[in-house]
Motif scaffolding. Structure first.
Motif, PDB file in Angstrom:
ATOM      1  N   PRO A  44       0.819  -1.210   0.000  1.00  0.00           N
ATOM      2  CA  PRO A  44       0.000   0.000   0.000  1.00  0.00           C
ATOM      3  C   PRO A  44       0.857   1.266   0.000  1.00  0.00           C
ATOM      4  O   PRO A  44       1.873   1.348   0.695  1.00  0.00           O
ATOM      5  N   ASN A  45       0.427   2.245  -0.782  1.00  0.00           N
ATOM      6  CA  ASN A  45       1.050   3.572  -0.787  1.00  0.00           C
ATOM      7  C   ASN A  45       0.160   4.489   0.026  1.00  0.00           C
ATOM      8  O   ASN A  45      -1.025   4.633  -0.275  1.00  0.00           O
ATOM      9  N   VAL A  46       0.744   5.093   1.043  1.00  0.00           N
ATOM     10  CA  VAL A  46      -0.067   5.822   2.015  1.00  0.00           C
ATOM     11  C   VAL A  46       0.438   7.257   2.167  1.00  0.00           C
ATOM     12  O   VAL A  46       1.649   7.490   2.235  1.00  0.00           O
ATOM     13  N   VAL A  47      -0.519   8.194   2.224  1.00  0.00           N
ATOM     14  CA  VAL A  47      -0.167   9.585   2.540  1.00  0.00           C
ATOM     15  C   VAL A  47      -0.675   9.898   3.936  1.00  0.00           C
ATOM     16  O   VAL A  47      -1.842   9.651   4.258  1.00  0.00           O
ATOM     17  N   PHE A  48       0.199  10.430   4.764  1.00  0.00           N
ATOM     18  CA  PHE A  48      -0.159  10.855   6.116  1.00  0.00           C
ATOM     19  C   PHE A  48      -0.167  12.376   6.102  1.00  0.00           C
ATOM     20  O   PHE A  48       0.860  12.996   5.843  1.00  0.00           O
ATOM     21  N   LEU A  58       5.215   5.151   2.779  1.00  0.00           N
ATOM     22  CA  LEU A  58       4.545   6.294   3.421  1.00  0.00           C
ATOM     23  C   LEU A  58       5.165   7.622   3.012  1.00  0.00           C
ATOM     24  O   LEU A  58       6.381   7.785   3.039  1.00  0.00           O
ATOM     25  N   ALA A  59       4.285   8.576   2.666  1.00  0.00           N
ATOM     26  CA  ALA A  59       4.748   9.946   2.408  1.00  0.00           C
ATOM     27  C   ALA A  59       3.931  10.890   3.285  1.00  0.00           C
ATOM     28  O   ALA A  59       2.831  10.550   3.709  1.00  0.00           O
ATOM     29  N   VAL A  60       4.479  12.076   3.557  1.00  0.00           N
ATOM     30  CA  VAL A  60       3.733  13.032   4.375  1.00  0.00           C
ATOM     31  C   VAL A  60       3.385  14.290   3.586  1.00  0.00           C
ATOM     32  O   VAL A  60       4.139  14.721   2.711  1.00  0.00           O
ATOM     33  N   VAL A  61       2.219  14.859   3.933  1.00  0.00           N
ATOM     34  CA  VAL A  61       1.844  16.198   3.504  1.00  0.00           C
ATOM     35  C   VAL A  61       1.831  17.035   4.782  1.00  0.00           C
ATOM     36  O   VAL A  61       1.188  16.659   5.760  1.00  0.00           O
ATOM     37  N   THR A  62       2.567  18.133   4.784  1.00  0.00           N
ATOM     38  CA  THR A  62       2.774  18.870   6.028  1.00  0.00           C
ATOM     39  C   THR A  62       3.057  20.341   5.753  1.00  0.00           C
ATOM     40  O   THR A  62       3.382  20.714   4.620  1.00  0.00           O
ATOM     41  N   GLN A  63       2.906  21.157   6.786  1.00  0.00           N
ATOM     42  CA  GLN A  63       3.294  22.561   6.667  1.00  0.00           C
ATOM     43  C   GLN A  63       4.755  22.770   7.054  1.00  0.00           C
ATOM     44  O   GLN A  63       5.277  23.874   6.946  1.00  0.00           O
ATOM     45  N   LEU A  87       2.908  11.587  -6.202  1.00  0.00           N
ATOM     46  CA  LEU A  87       2.625  10.345  -6.936  1.00  0.00           C
ATOM     47  C   LEU A  87       3.893   9.650  -7.429  1.00  0.00           C
ATOM     48  O   LEU A  87       4.015   8.430  -7.342  1.00  0.00           O
ATOM     49  N   GLY A  88       4.841  10.451  -7.924  1.00  0.00           N
ATOM     50  CA  GLY A  88       6.089   9.876  -8.430  1.00  0.00           C
ATOM     51  C   GLY A  88       6.797   9.060  -7.361  1.00  0.00           C
ATOM     52  O   GLY A  88       7.205   7.912  -7.588  1.00  0.00           O
ATOM     53  N   ALA A  89       6.875   9.635  -6.150  1.00  0.00           N
ATOM     54  CA  ALA A  89       7.571   8.972  -5.038  1.00  0.00           C
ATOM     55  C   ALA A  89       6.802   7.747  -4.541  1.00  0.00           C
ATOM     56  O   ALA A  89       7.354   6.893  -3.844  1.00  0.00           O
TER      57      ALA A  89
END
Ligand SMILES: Nc1ncnc2c1ncn2[C@@H]1O[C@H](COP(=O)(O)OP(=O)(O)O)[C@@H](O)[C@H]1O
Ligand SMILES: [Mg+2]
Length: 408
Positions: A2-6, A30-35, A72-74
């Protein structure tokens, strides 16, 4: 895999524990979206992440969507899940999932949990006990409500957190004051509730495929609002070892039904509720996310089970094996007192260490020079655990009466 965004707006310790748990799951990318910029994440965690996208405002669903597309690339060209723990994030996350075609709570369900007036209306429609409420768009609505239910009342923002801007109102004069400081307007309504007298508790659950497969109860000592109103009180919370008690019968029945009504499908939830002196209950509010204030840590110690990892596996793989409660666990939240803007010292630590050291399983102590948070969680915490609830209760009492965090 699974590819997951946190989505983790801020790199706070409490949030990073969940991110770490998700990153540590085998076969998860796992990748993160963050400030936050990457350097705000500890090196080992950064090394475990497949990607990092920075946004200006992580509470905006369009920014989340754009960031996920960047990642998406990562993530091998595909995202399977998007998760996040913060309360104000639940609606934007749901909106972003719709835009990206990802599974998870719908926007309607997220709103059922976020909008306290909508939540109470739904619960009452289904015969579930909760405080009478009024979402006031103007002062007259609040005055008419007060006329109908009497005092005391509670006034709060409809989607608040941490009891911020939440007040008890005892009389018409105090109501007039509240209406001056927080004037209800159609574009910014204010929630008024009947004040429920009684003990405050939480009911924390795990839901998998719409079935509520685990629950826990914790006792607040005292209610967060009492803590905020009285600067000398240091808050404590504990999970009794046994919750198989007739006094919990009403919440064990109403709690899961409330989750059904609100549309809970997969995840941890944190419900707050009151038990009146006559034994009747009122559900106060429910959050569709893991509990804050170290509760996930307390759940972990009480069950000898890592609830951080349990949550991550639940949200990513939809798997959960309910653990058995083996201990009572509790936290005392130490709080800065006195006059001054900075902490100048902490007293009583050696005494507590000597008396209770064997019960202490985790702590985060205030540092000199730190500014007070102004919240009921105070400046630090001490977690204790023991097989007997009585021992935990007594230890928490000793901690809050012994430790003093001085401002100067
Ligand atoms: N209707 C009520 N009656 C009595 N106390 C209340 C009521 N509503 C809120 N409180 C007190 O205020 C605190 C914060 O309110 P809550 O609705 O839980 O908001 P938050 O999302 O900020 O936690 C509660 O933990 C409780 O102590
Ligand atoms: Mg609350």
């Amino acid at each position: 895999m699974p590819n997951v965004v946190f989505v983790v707006p801020f790199a706070m310790d409490a949030s990073l524990r969940f991110v770490r748990a998700a990153a540590a799951l085998p076969n998860v990318r796992l990748a993160v979206v963050t400030q936050e910029p990457p350097e705000r994440f500890p090196d080992d965690l950064r090394a475990a992440l497949a990607g990092h996208a920075t946004v200006d405002d992580a509470m905006q669903s369009d920014q989340i969507v754009a960031a996920v597309r960047q990642l998406l690339g990562a993530l091998g060209g595909r995202v399977d899940r998007m998760i996040g723990i913060l309360e104000p994030l639940q609606v934007p996350l749901a909106e972003a999932r719709v835009a990206l075609g990802l599974p998870g709570a719908s926007v309607d369900v997220a709103l059922n949990f976020r909008d306290k007036a909508r939540m109470k209306t739904l619960l009452r429609q289904h015969g579930l006990p909760c405080a009478k409420h009024c979402l006031a768009a103007r002062a007259e609505d609040a005055l008419a409500f007060a006329e109908r239910v009497g005092f005391p009342l509670v006034v709060k923002p409809p989607a608040g957190a941490g009891a911020r801007n939440t007040f008890r109102v005892n009389s018409r004069a105090e109501l007039d004051d509240a209406l001056r400081t927080m004037p209800p307007r159609p574009e910014k309504p204010v929630l008024f509730e009947e004040f429920i007298q009684g003990e405050e508790y939480s009911f924390d659950t795990v839901t998998l495929g719409g079935r509520h497969v685990f629950h826990s109860i914790s006792r607040y000592a005292p209610a967060p609002l009492d803590v905020l109103q009285n600067p000398w009180i240091q808050w404590a919370v504990y999970l009794p070892r046994s919750i198989d008690d007739p006094k919990f019968g009403a919440i064990l029945d109403a709690g899961p039904r409330a989750l059904d009504v609100l549309g809970m499908h997969v995840g941890l939830t944190h419900m707050e509720w009151f038990r009146r002196p006559d034994g009747s209950i009122a559900i106060s509010e429910v959050a569709a996310r893991p509990p804050g204030a170290q509760f996930t840590t307390l759940l972990s110690y009480a069950h000898d089970y890592d609830f951080y990892q349990g949550w991550a596996r639940l949200m990513i793989h939809e798997q959960f094996t309910p653990p058995r409660r083996k201990y009572s666990a509790g936290a005392a939240y130490v709080r800065a007192q006195g006059n001054g803007a900075r902490i100048v010292g902490v007293r009583g630590l050696a005494e507590i260490q000597r008396e209770l050291g064997e019960l202490v399983v985790e702590s985060k102590l205030p540092r000199e020079g730190q500014a007070p948070t102004g919240t009921y969680e105070g400046e630090g915490y001490i977690v204790v655990r023991h097989p007997e609830t009585r021992v935990v209760e007594e230890a928490l009492r000793r901690i809050v009466e012994t430790i003093r965090v001085d401002l100067g």
